[in-house]
Design an enzyme around this catalytic site. Sequence first.
Site, PDB file in Angstrom:
ATOM      1  N   ASP A  69      47.881  35.967  41.721  1.00 23.67           N
ATOM      2  CA  ASP A  69      48.868  37.022  41.963  1.00 23.67           C
ATOM      3  C   ASP A  69      48.698  37.600  43.366  1.00 23.67           C
ATOM      4  O   ASP A  69      49.499  38.437  43.788  1.00 23.67           O
ATOM      5  CB  ASP A  69      48.802  38.113  40.893  1.00 23.67           C
ATOM      6  CG  ASP A  69      47.439  38.769  40.775  1.00 23.67           C
ATOM      7  OD1 ASP A  69      46.512  38.394  41.505  1.00 23.67           O
ATOM      8  OD2 ASP A  69      47.297  39.679  39.915  1.00 23.67           O
ATOM      9  N   SER A  70      47.703  37.112  44.101  1.00 20.22           N
ATOM     10  CA  SER A  70      47.595  37.427  45.524  1.00 20.22           C
ATOM     11  C   SER A  70      48.818  36.961  46.290  1.00 20.22           C
ATOM     12  O   SER A  70      49.034  37.358  47.441  1.00 20.22           O
ATOM     13  CB  SER A  70      46.338  36.771  46.108  1.00 20.22           C
ATOM     14  OG  SER A  70      46.260  35.405  45.737  1.00 20.22           O
ATOM     15  N   ASP A 108      47.476  33.217  37.303  1.00 20.22           N
ATOM     16  CA  ASP A 108      47.153  34.612  37.036  1.00 20.22           C
ATOM     17  C   ASP A 108      48.205  35.257  36.137  1.00 20.22           C
ATOM     18  O   ASP A 108      49.414  35.055  36.339  1.00 20.22           O
ATOM     19  CB  ASP A 108      47.099  35.411  38.345  1.00 20.22           C
ATOM     20  CG  ASP A 108      45.699  35.482  38.923  1.00 20.22           C
ATOM     21  OD1 ASP A 108      44.730  35.222  38.190  1.00 20.22           O
ATOM     22  OD2 ASP A 108      45.578  35.815  40.112  1.00 20.22           O
ATOM     23  N   LYS A 138      44.612  33.159  33.854  1.00 16.68           N
ATOM     24  CA  LYS A 138      43.497  34.033  34.203  1.00 16.68           C
ATOM     25  C   LYS A 138      43.930  35.473  34.021  1.00 16.68           C
ATOM     26  O   LYS A 138      45.050  35.833  34.396  1.00 16.68           O
ATOM     27  CB  LYS A 138      43.035  33.811  35.640  1.00 16.68           C
ATOM     28  CG  LYS A 138      41.857  34.722  36.059  1.00 16.68           C
ATOM     29  CD  LYS A 138      41.278  34.338  37.403  1.00 16.68           C
ATOM     30  CE  LYS A 138      42.132  34.781  38.559  1.00 16.68           C
ATOM     31  NZ  LYS A 138      42.211  36.274  38.688  1.00 16.68           N
ATOM     32  N   GLU A 140      42.448  39.704  34.229  1.00 13.37           N
ATOM     33  CA  GLU A 140      41.405  40.599  34.705  1.00 13.37           C
ATOM     34  C   GLU A 140      40.933  41.520  33.591  1.00 13.37           C
ATOM     35  O   GLU A 140      41.678  41.830  32.662  1.00 13.37           O
ATOM     36  CB  GLU A 140      41.929  41.435  35.881  1.00 13.37           C
ATOM     37  CG  GLU A 140      42.280  40.611  37.109  1.00 13.37           C
ATOM     38  CD  GLU A 140      42.766  41.469  38.268  1.00 13.37           C
ATOM     39  OE1 GLU A 140      42.666  42.712  38.189  1.00 13.37           O
ATOM     40  OE2 GLU A 140      43.237  40.884  39.267  1.00 13.37           O
ATOM     41  N   GLU A 207      34.232  38.731  41.252  1.00 16.08           N
ATOM     42  CA  GLU A 207      34.751  39.102  42.573  1.00 16.08           C
ATOM     43  C   GLU A 207      34.114  40.383  43.102  1.00 16.08           C
ATOM     44  O   GLU A 207      33.986  41.371  42.380  1.00 16.08           O
ATOM     45  CB  GLU A 207      36.272  39.283  42.536  1.00 16.08           C
ATOM     46  CG  GLU A 207      36.839  39.704  43.888  1.00 16.08           C
ATOM     47  CD  GLU A 207      38.350  39.691  43.968  1.00 16.08           C
ATOM     48  OE1 GLU A 207      38.888  40.021  45.044  1.00 16.08           O
ATOM     49  OE2 GLU A 207      38.996  39.359  42.952  1.00 16.08           O
TER      50      GLU A 207
END
Length: 292
Positions: A69-70, A108, A138, A140, A207
Amino acid sequence: MSTTFTIDSATSRANPVAAPMKRLTVPAIRNRKAAIADGKGEPLVMLTAYTVRMAQLMDPHCDMLLVGDSLGQVIYGLPSTVPVTLEMMAAHGAAVVRGSYHAVVVIDMPFGSYEASPQQAFESAAFLLKQTGAAAVKLEGGAAMASTVAFLSERGIPVVGHVGLTPQAVNALGGYGARGRSAAEAEKIVGDALAVAEAGAFAVVIEGVVEPIAIEITRAIPVPTIGIGASAECDGQVLVAEDMLGLFERTPRFVKRYGDMAAFVAERVEEYAGEVRTRAFPSAEQTYAAKS
């Protein structure tokens, strides 16, 4: 045999071609942990990819490609990953799958698409996998997301966990600084990693943490750890490709620049602009003569 796509230089369109090897699988990635521990396996290589062409270039060298999602900042110029949508992730995820044949493609889950409930997470993850053909998602979060990780894993959706600095929580964290400097926070991060691994995640991204935490987690959990701003002792590494290629002026502390693509592109565009303005381009080599 899987399929990849090549760019036809005559049309600039992507055409399917036979792939030279089978794609890696989620179990193969999970099993790398034991191979690394036994000295029989190499650390996992992961980079972000958002487009067909970048996927094509990176795929032969990577074990996993992350449609991160960056892309909110890298592709769309957004201030953070928070505004990224499922539709954005699906569009770029499909492009990366089309451009790859070897790596496991992980997508993401964007902010707001999975936190409300395991059922919401399942619906979002199913949408992404159906739309893209990717192998895994993925998400978070640590212990708070463990039940969601278990819910997805038990229903056939492979999950990569993500602990430590979690960019989607930047507003709550107050910035992008390294995490785990206090004993309490360090203990929580380790507990988060254990929780998502025990819940069924087949790998865990760590991270932006102080190095001893990454080492402790890597030794404690039974699945591979993927470091970014963590430690060389992790079972693998991931970076945003545009950062490591030097496409941005600012380089985060944890990034090694393997090139200066920003300068290269700027110089080539300057050269092109100069030739256009002096009418040196196009020349006879780039134009079509009339038939005699």
